[in-house]
Scaffold this motif. Structure first.
Motif, mmCIF file in Angstrom:
data_model
loop_
_atom_site.group_PDB
_atom_site.id
_atom_site.type_symbol
_atom_site.label_atom_id
_atom_site.label_comp_id
_atom_site.label_asym_id
_atom_site.label_seq_id
_atom_site.Cartn_x
_atom_site.Cartn_y
_atom_site.Cartn_z
ATOM 1 N N PRO A 47 0.778 -1.184 -0.394
ATOM 2 C CA PRO A 47 0.239 -0.134 0.569
ATOM 3 C C PRO A 47 0.886 1.104 -0.314
ATOM 4 O O PRO A 47 2.026 0.850 0.201
ATOM 5 C CB PRO A 47 -0.985 -0.508 1.085
ATOM 6 C CG PRO A 47 -0.147 -0.903 1.819
ATOM 7 C CD PRO A 47 0.057 -1.940 1.162
ATOM 8 N N PRO A 48 0.814 2.164 0.008
ATOM 9 C CA PRO A 48 1.378 3.740 -0.252
ATOM 10 C C PRO A 48 1.774 3.622 1.133
ATOM 11 O O PRO A 48 3.610 4.475 0.491
ATOM 12 C CB PRO A 48 0.024 4.673 -0.808
ATOM 13 C CG PRO A 48 -1.139 4.231 -1.382
ATOM 14 C CD PRO A 48 -0.910 2.485 -0.276
ATOM 15 N N ILE A 49 1.048 3.834 2.572
ATOM 16 C CA ILE A 49 1.630 3.481 3.272
ATOM 17 C C ILE A 49 3.217 3.101 2.909
ATOM 18 O O ILE A 49 4.550 3.289 3.690
ATOM 19 C CB ILE A 49 1.246 3.762 4.104
ATOM 20 C CG1 ILE A 49 1.666 4.190 6.055
ATOM 21 C CG2 ILE A 49 0.865 2.578 4.853
ATOM 22 C CD1 ILE A 49 1.198 4.385 7.202
ATOM 23 N N GLY A 50 3.182 1.965 3.119
ATOM 24 C CA GLY A 50 4.084 0.769 3.059
ATOM 25 C C GLY A 50 5.433 1.000 2.049
ATOM 26 O O GLY A 50 6.427 0.643 1.713
ATOM 27 N N GLN A 51 4.896 1.294 0.604
ATOM 28 C CA GLN A 51 5.771 1.915 -0.164
ATOM 29 C C GLN A 51 6.680 3.047 0.591
ATOM 30 O O GLN A 51 7.808 3.148 0.604
ATOM 31 C CB GLN A 51 5.332 2.096 -1.116
ATOM 32 C CG GLN A 51 5.215 1.071 -2.447
ATOM 33 C CD GLN A 51 4.061 1.322 -3.490
ATOM 34 O OE1 GLN A 51 4.024 2.330 -4.022
ATOM 35 N NE2 GLN A 51 3.198 0.381 -4.156
#
Length: 299
Positions: A47-51
């Motif tokens: 997810p964006p936060i993980g990236q």
């Protein structure tokens, strides 16, 4: 107590808290370098936060783990040995190692020709990341102190104990580099690059001479400074320095395994880990004997 490591000390002291953060940061870095980067599809599916978190860790992860390592040993040295002995070792270690690194990256002496890439923080004079001298300090301090406390148990003159601590301390420090340098310069995201490829897994043998000499020089200066205020060696706990050395050796070993470099691991264990265990056994042998004698007397 395993290898001189008291787990209670790690979980109940300020130095121990920094040590825990240091080890967690190294583990996170290993996961990123060895598991995530080789599998870009994994990153793409985050997810964006993980990236964002992964991107941040690749940019600042190396800096954080080295700052935490420095913090662990700095706090330990101040609380265990006092301000004089902390600064008396740290200032020579930082200044002399930085001088060697600046010479190395600009002239090729004493390590051989190389240059640092990104990932380890702001570069002093555009050449050497500020975190590099920090690692020289916390690994050099750990290597020297463990050796010196162990040698203190031997019935030999103090000057010979000091000389042995300098020689074996520099050897333990260099043995860590046996394992670390080949993998870190040839990983999928290298942190430095050799402009002078050598015979030892892409590194010149000159590098190890430079490492040993640099460590021996700042340890010698620190030894002279420490002589002004002699330490009570038998009262020094080695938990934090031991955990720092073994944690960083483990990090380097896993990196080398990931790169398929096994000879450096063997040399590192032979010349670093085994002597470390010997000095730890010396350091705690007399303490155990004293405790046993006190128990017999009390009975």
């Amino acid at each position: 107590m395993i290898f001189g490591i008291n787990l209670r000390e790690i979980f109940t002291t300020k130095a121990g808290y920094f040590l825990i953060g240091h080890i967690v940061a190294m583990a996170f870095g290993l996961a990123g370098l060895l598991l995530v980067l080789p599998h870009p599809e994994f990153i793409a599916n985050l997810p964006p936060i993980g990236q964002s978190a992964f991107s941040w860790s690749m940019i600042g992860g190396g800096v954080i783990y080295m700052i935490l390592g420095w913090s662990a040993i700095a706090v330990y040295a101040y609380t265990q040995l006092g301000l004089w002995h902390w600064l008396g070792f740290m200032l020579p270690a930082l200044s002399i190692s930085l001088t060697s690194e600046l010479l190395g990256t600009s002239t090729g002496f004493p390590f051989g020709a190389y240059h640092y890439l990104s990932g380890l923080g702001y570069k002093i004079a555009g050449l050497v990341p500020f975190t590099i001298p920090l690692s020289w300090f916390y690994l050099g301090f750990s290597s020297y102190l463990i050796t010196r406390v162990g040698l203190n148990r031997l019935d030999i003159p103090n000057w010979l104990k000091d000389l042995g601590a300098i020689a074996f301390g520099a050897l333990l420090l260099t043995s860590w580099d046996f394992v670390l340098d080949p993998a870190m310069s040839q990983t999928s995201v290298p942190f430095w690059q050799w402009d002078q490829p050598g015979e030892f897994f892409g590194m010149p043998y000159q590098n190890f001479i430079g490492w040993f000499a640099t460590g021996a020089i700042f340890m010698s200066v620190a030894t002279l400074i420490w002589r002004v205020k002699p330490l009570q060696w038998e009262k020094i706990s080695l938990t934090i320095p031991t955990a720092v050395y073994l944690g960083n050796f483990g990090f380097a070993m896993i990196m080398s395994i990931g790169a398929g470099f096994y000879v450096p691991i063997f040399l590192g264990i032979l010349l670093g880990v085994i002597p470390l265990i010997i000095f730890l056994r010396l350091a705690y042998k007399e303490e155990t004997s004293d405790n046993n004698r006190q128990l017999v007397i009390s009975n």
